[in-house]
Scaffold this active site. Sequence first.
Site, mmCIF file in Angstrom:
data_model
loop_
_atom_site.group_PDB
_atom_site.id
_atom_site.type_symbol
_atom_site.label_atom_id
_atom_site.label_comp_id
_atom_site.label_asym_id
_atom_site.label_seq_id
_atom_site.Cartn_x
_atom_site.Cartn_y
_atom_site.Cartn_z
ATOM 1 C CD GLU A 1 -1.583 -30.083 8.006
ATOM 2 O OE1 GLU A 1 -1.044 -31.365 8.062
ATOM 3 O OE2 GLU A 1 -2.109 -29.810 7.049
ATOM 4 C CG ASP B 1 -4.174 -33.493 7.917
ATOM 5 O OD1 ASP B 1 -4.196 -33.933 9.242
ATOM 6 O OD2 ASP B 1 -4.819 -32.617 7.226
ATOM 7 C CE1 TYR C 1 -4.063 -1.438 -0.303
ATOM 8 C CE2 TYR C 1 -3.529 -2.844 1.798
ATOM 9 C CZ TYR C 1 -4.254 -2.528 0.604
ATOM 10 O OH TYR C 1 -5.265 -3.434 0.491
#
Lengths: 361, 827
Positions: A194, A246, A96
């Site tokens: 995780e 996972d 920005y």
Amino acid sequence: MTTESDARDQLIDLAADFYDQFAAGEIPEMELPTRTKSNIEYDEESGVWTYGDRTSIRSANSVNGARKLLKAAYTIEFLADQLDEDRSSTLRELYYLSESWDNDEAQFGSQDESNDLIEDLEIVTGVTREDFHMRPEESGATLMGPLELREQTRRGEREIHCQKDVGEGGYQIPNNPDMIEFLDHDIDFALAVETGGMRDRLVENGFDEAYDCLVIHLKGQPARATRRITKRVHDELDVPIVVFADGDPWSYRIYGSVAYGSIKSAHLSKYLATPEAEFVGIQPEDIVEYDLPSDPLSDSDVNALESELEDPRFQTDYWEEQIELQLDIGKKSEQQSLASRGLDFVTDTYLPERLDEMGVI
Amino acid sequence: MTSFQSSLGEDEGIAEELAESQREISIAEFFEKNKHMLGFDSGARGLVTAVKEAVDNALDATEEAGILPDVYVEITEVGDYYRLVIEDNGPGITKEQLPKVFGKLLYGSRFHKREQNRGQQGIGISAAVLYAQLTSGQPAKITSRPKGQSEAQYFELIIDTDTNEPEISVDETTSWDRPHGTRIELEMEANMRARSQLHDYVKHTAVVNPHARIELREPGLEEPWKFERATDELPAETEEIRPHPHGVELGALIKMLEATESYSVSGFLQEEFTRVGKKTADGVIDQFRDRHYGRELAWSPPSSRSTGTGATSADVEAAVEAAVANKGADATSSFAGGVAETVAGNDHLSRSDLVTIVGNVADAVEDDTGRTFGSTVRENATEAAWRVVTTGSAGESDAAVGDDPDADDAGDGDSPLVADLYALVDEATSTRKDDETIRAMAEALAFRLADLEGDAYRITRDDLERLVADAAAFVAEQHDATFGETARENVVESVWSRARTVPDDPPKVRDVAGDRDAAADLLEAMRGTDILAPPTDCLAPITAELVEAGLRKEYDADFYAAATRDAEVHGGDPFIVEAGIAYGGEIPAEGAVELLRFANRVPLVYQRGACATTDVIRTIGWRNYGLDQPGGSGMPNGPAVISIHVASTNVPFTSESKDAIANVPAIEDEIELAVREAARELKSYLNKRRSMQQRREKQDVLGRILPEMADKVSEVTGRSRPDIDGALARIMNNVSLEREVDDGTVRLVVENHSDVNERLEITDIVSTEPTDVSDGTVVDMDGEWFVQWKPEVASGDERELTYSVDGEADFEVSVGGVETEKLTVNA
């Protein structure tokens, strides 16, 4: 590590390189390692994956190249000023902020562009983003476990015990973990988790207390700060690191970035990666052994697995075996699927069994 | 209404009668009925057509006289009528020539002339004269001053509409300021609604006749519209040529046959056609014989046949001996022996071949023995020997072979014809045909050949094809074997090529003229013979150079290209197509491109949509050539003018008014090739322009960005702003020129950063005299010295040009040989 004035000098040196190129009648350019999978090489010495020898050149001889270098010049000026004033800003703020620059051509078109440029500057100057005082939008994840540390904050020093002085949410890792000093610890091993759900389960079940374990929440693909502190815990406290994620290809990449470094930040692998980190699960083997509830592999999963077989980071016997097994069974499972055996199964049975197998406990 | 149905030659009376009744229509009535075809269907169009015809005439007249045309066109309103005045600087017209020029409608001299001319069809100005006369009642007023005469002649001319004869009503001497030329004044009912077509016509005439000066005045123009000439070069003079054998049609051929003074066909061909000499005529006549008489099939002589009939050379000898009577034993035997031996020496022979052999041997024996072998003896001997050749025996037995294969399936009783045909069919058909089929075909063919009239096996190719087809159908039916089209064609081809062209004399010209079928055979023979393309000196192309000059003259464009094709032939008339393209500049960018159509240097302004040129432009994919083309076909859009010129001794128009070129494939092909040739140049120009534009854009952007970057890095590093010209030149793949002056030594350094070699022309103007100039030239011009170098600098290379000056000097350098976009001069 670099100091702030070093960082500033490095930036000015880069600007001076451009200057000299102009003065010599040459086309200003910046040479960068090619940031693709095929240009990642295993560094025997450090055991991490870093960029290979192939390089790309950002040159001002095209309109796009010239725009990139112009933006680089403006960004260098901004960073140098920021370091002078001892301020910091986020990557998004830089994007920005470029709108306020007097030159339309120098403004960033998207945040990806400004993020990439910062990475380019890191690589060329050898200074990390943190030393430019640039931070990511989302802060690092959390720690929970028997670790006492001292953090240098803008509001003075704080001494914190990561079990006793924190709530259930744990200790928030600051953007620049090098501001932390480890004081004391009782950690046997660190478990990098995780998902938030699993991290909360472990804390609720008192796993950190029961096993003197430092639970590090990775929050998906781990931020640099999380990876950096993981490396420091390993290197400075000499404790083993295990990664619990996972059982799918995307989670293996999370492990890969903790252990070997990511492709995008391979220039920082030596600083961020913990090659000794081990993968605890969910392994494809576990899906079979514990008969976990599973989902079939999607096409993109299969592609990701196949591409991991090509990935130099995964070319070990262990990973080839596991990935081929998974392609074979065509299934994937989440960490939470362990709950099918009861809420305590993970803390009472799965982890102790796996960690024992791995020789961690 | 009586209906006449007649075929040529059957009843000449009817044709005469028809012609008679045609003459009864008055010319005015004829004109009235056909004026749309002649371009006079409205007052607006009539005026344009009249201008067109008169200007065409003026240009033709001046060019024929080798004068650069200077044509003046004036249109004024006179009461209810318009007055049209056309003046030229041509050779003028004498009283005797007047009827020729303004003569009878449709009786122009050019109708049958094979020469490129504007007024090709003889309708021209006489129609305008008639139109004026019919609408205003005023005569045509003609002023003429032949070259070298002090006075001009003034005529008034009307056409007698009953007799279609021009009449000169006034003939007086007058004075005229032009040294020579013709002035025509016509008054007619008209209007100026077709002003834009008129303007187009005049402007396009100027484009296509860059050697002409044209001036137009009409009521709508405030100032006269003047077109100056762009070249002093007159178009090449054209030669008249005879028609080409490939280009005539049957009717025309019959007319030519009727009109010729030649007696033989060979003479006719050589006299009346272009590109026909003795050899070509012989070629045509051989083809004619094949078509008119057919060929004679040739057969193997007995002795060369290994098995089968059992007939041998000895049988021939015996048969000949038996056929000769009262010639004495020696002569008879040497005659018979000679014939048998010669026959055996031939691979194949036809009956005509045998006649020749017998004749030759008879002549030789006559010489040796003094005995006379008359025509009857020769005829008998030929017949006897021929019977042995074709039947295998000397007997009178019929040579017929049954269609029924069971009659004789072994080789023994085979006719020699069957054996020969078997070999031919076997050779001509694919190996997959089984032996039985081939044998059946050979037999069926032999059976049908035996039915031919006479014993010479004379047959035309058409008949042979029918016969083979018939035999094949029979074989297919009887033997359940397919004998397809390709197999049949191959059989016909092999039999036909074995056959011999007959030695018969071709029929005489008058016989051919009287026999439509024979004439058709001759025409086919002419078309079937390879003949050189017609000469092209009868054509006067504008030339690519002048096509471009013409466009350049009338269109202020950025780019011009033109192409002239080589001459081609359609219908015996040679033609040349030329195309030109102008692009950009002042040409309006909106809408479709402007198409200029020309035939023999005459602009075509009406019926654009019906014209072959338009069709061709529409089918070309213009996007390939950098022009916008909505939908990928049709007229392209953009700031372009395309001009197409078709020059021919006979431009095929869609109608008598000569507004649109007919869709003749040969011409369309050439139009396309010519346009594509010019368009390719346009494409490379546009590509180059595009890349220059990109280069300019890149230059613009980098020229802005790099100084800003340089400012920024100097700000950050706290140093003064670096000189970035070198970097810029390098980035732009530019050629840079820098000057260094050091203690009286001037060095100009040329760096070529482009990827091609550059040949530069560098001129440095110095205020004091330079010395020690490195391989350049110095010219002193009033106290200024021009130092010039022409270095070639290879890609990526640099050159140093040096000289010395004494003390202070001013310099001014200019660089040529390289686009300014590619040049960075810092000197």
